[in-house]
Write a protein that holds these residues in place. Structure first.
Motif, mmCIF file in Angstrom:
data_model
loop_
_atom_site.group_PDB
_atom_site.id
_atom_site.type_symbol
_atom_site.label_atom_id
_atom_site.label_comp_id
_atom_site.label_asym_id
_atom_site.label_seq_id
_atom_site.Cartn_x
_atom_site.Cartn_y
_atom_site.Cartn_z
ATOM 1 N N LEU A 48 0.402 -1.294 0.122
ATOM 2 C CA LEU A 48 0.080 -0.116 -0.022
ATOM 3 C C LEU A 48 1.065 1.601 0.000
ATOM 4 N N GLY A 49 0.915 2.005 -0.931
ATOM 5 C CA GLY A 49 1.349 3.261 -1.211
ATOM 6 C C GLY A 49 0.252 4.248 -0.799
ATOM 7 N N ILE A 50 0.827 5.302 0.153
ATOM 8 C CA ILE A 50 0.494 6.245 1.239
ATOM 9 C C ILE A 50 1.346 7.693 0.133
ATOM 10 N N CYS A 51 -0.157 8.716 -0.268
ATOM 11 C CA CYS A 51 0.391 9.727 -0.865
ATOM 12 C C CYS A 51 1.900 9.835 -1.580
ATOM 13 N N LEU A 52 3.007 10.374 -1.400
ATOM 14 C CA LEU A 52 3.868 10.085 -2.547
ATOM 15 C C LEU A 52 4.649 9.170 -2.183
ATOM 16 N N GLY A 53 4.079 7.941 -1.553
ATOM 17 C CA GLY A 53 4.388 6.603 -2.052
ATOM 18 C C GLY A 53 3.489 5.933 -3.079
ATOM 19 N N MET A 54 2.206 6.347 -3.115
ATOM 20 C CA MET A 54 1.255 6.250 -4.191
ATOM 21 C C MET A 54 2.050 7.028 -5.703
ATOM 22 N N GLN A 55 2.461 8.959 -5.562
ATOM 23 C CA GLN A 55 2.297 8.758 -6.527
ATOM 24 C C GLN A 55 4.149 7.713 -7.335
ATOM 25 N N LEU A 56 5.178 7.731 -6.179
ATOM 26 C CA LEU A 56 6.474 7.271 -6.176
ATOM 27 C C LEU A 56 6.592 5.850 -7.343
ATOM 28 N N MET A 57 5.009 5.220 -6.814
ATOM 29 C CA MET A 57 4.652 3.921 -7.737
ATOM 30 C C MET A 57 4.120 4.320 -9.455
ATOM 31 N N CYS A 58 3.668 5.509 -10.352
ATOM 32 C CA CYS A 58 3.728 5.696 -10.958
ATOM 33 C C CYS A 58 4.557 6.033 -12.106
ATOM 34 N N ASN A 59 4.438 6.438 -13.319
ATOM 35 C CA ASN A 59 5.779 6.130 -14.668
ATOM 36 C C ASN A 59 7.068 7.916 -14.096
ATOM 37 N N TYR A 60 5.721 8.448 -13.677
ATOM 38 C CA TYR A 60 6.677 9.814 -13.610
ATOM 39 C C TYR A 60 5.986 10.781 -13.138
ATOM 40 N N SER A 61 6.366 11.992 -12.610
ATOM 41 C CA SER A 61 5.586 13.086 -11.681
ATOM 42 C C SER A 61 6.679 13.779 -12.382
ATOM 43 N N GLU A 62 5.727 14.758 -12.317
ATOM 44 C CA GLU A 62 6.071 16.416 -13.220
ATOM 45 C C GLU A 62 7.471 17.015 -11.706
ATOM 46 N N GLU A 63 7.045 17.113 -10.778
ATOM 47 C CA GLU A 63 7.932 17.496 -9.173
ATOM 48 C C GLU A 63 9.133 17.172 -9.222
ATOM 49 N N GLY A 64 9.908 17.817 -10.134
ATOM 50 C CA GLY A 64 12.007 17.447 -9.674
ATOM 51 C C GLY A 64 11.691 16.677 -10.902
ATOM 52 N N ASN A 65 10.798 17.144 -12.520
ATOM 53 C CA ASN A 65 10.788 16.207 -12.818
ATOM 54 C C ASN A 65 11.296 14.830 -12.987
ATOM 55 N N THR A 66 10.716 13.550 -12.061
ATOM 56 C CA THR A 66 11.148 12.331 -11.755
ATOM 57 C C THR A 66 10.618 11.250 -12.510
ATOM 58 N N LYS A 67 11.293 9.927 -12.962
ATOM 59 C CA LYS A 67 10.792 8.163 -13.057
ATOM 60 C C LYS A 67 10.949 8.367 -11.938
ATOM 61 N N GLY A 68 9.093 7.492 -12.095
ATOM 62 C CA GLY A 68 9.037 6.548 -10.915
ATOM 63 C C GLY A 68 9.287 5.780 -10.734
ATOM 64 N N LEU A 69 8.618 4.700 -9.816
ATOM 65 C CA LEU A 69 8.915 2.912 -10.483
ATOM 66 C C LEU A 69 8.524 2.061 -11.728
#
Length: 193
Positions: free
Chosen positions: A74-95
């Motif tokens: 279970l990913g919570i908040c940023l944990g869930m977002q990091l499980m995605c492909n990409y975040s605009e926050e900091g131009n970040t590649k996710g898991l």
């Protein structure tokens, strides 16, 4: 039951531990890959900024471990977002667990979205005994776009995915540990998976 909360320096760990204690479970905090792999259930928390959180995951090798876990996660908040492909926050590649991207809220709305908002279009055992339109507690400036893995929807200027599921991986944008009775029910449902 062995519940492990992943410790990588980006989580509001204490409130999650207290929430599980209220359910009679001692959740262990660890960044040890063997301990995490041996857990019955894994919590992937997150508070903070996406690129620095991903940096910490890479430093500890947890970025390799998490997508390979086979027990319920279970990913919570940023944990869930990091499980995605990409975040605009900091131009970040996710898991890359969830095929979705994380975007910044439109300038038309106040960010972060902070406080109570409703969840609707609930589609998973994770929401057993939780009503449509239930209020959950959120604090976030970025959101997951609507996608195939979506199991709950929230509206803040526009609809977005407030919960996701793919196989054994679950994610919630809201904080169940701060969401009163409904949040506690969600954590109980997660333990029952």
């Amino acid at each position: 039951m062995k519940v492990v909360i992943i410790d990588y320096g980006a989580g509001n760990i204490k409130s999650i531990q207290f929430a599980f204690k209220r359910l009679g479970v001692d959740a262990q905090l660890s960044n040890n890959t063997d301990i995490i792999k041996a857990a019955d259930k894994v919590i992937f928390p997150g508070v903070g900024e996406a690129s620095s959180a991903m940096y910490m995951l890479r430093q500890s090798g947890l970025d390799e471990l998490i997508p390979k876990l086979t027990q319920p996660v279970l990913g919570i908040c940023l944990g869930m977002q990091l499980m995605c492909n990409y975040s605009e926050e900091g131009n970040t590649k996710g898991l890359g667990i969830f095929n979705a991207n994380v975007k910044r809220f439109n300038k038309r709305v106040k960010v972060p979205q902070m406080g109570w908002n409703t969840i609707k279009a609930l589609k998973s055992k994770l929401f057993k005994n939780i009503n449509e339109g239930e209020f959950m507690y959120l604090v976030h400036s970025f959101y997951v776009e609507e996608c195939a893995a979506q199991i709950s929807t929230t509206n803040y200027d526009e609809d977005y995915a407030s919960a996701l599921q793919k196989n054994n991986f679950y994610g919630v944008q809201f904080h169940p540990e701060k969401s009163s009775v409904a949040g506690e029910q969600l954590l109980k449902n997660f333990l029952d998976l």
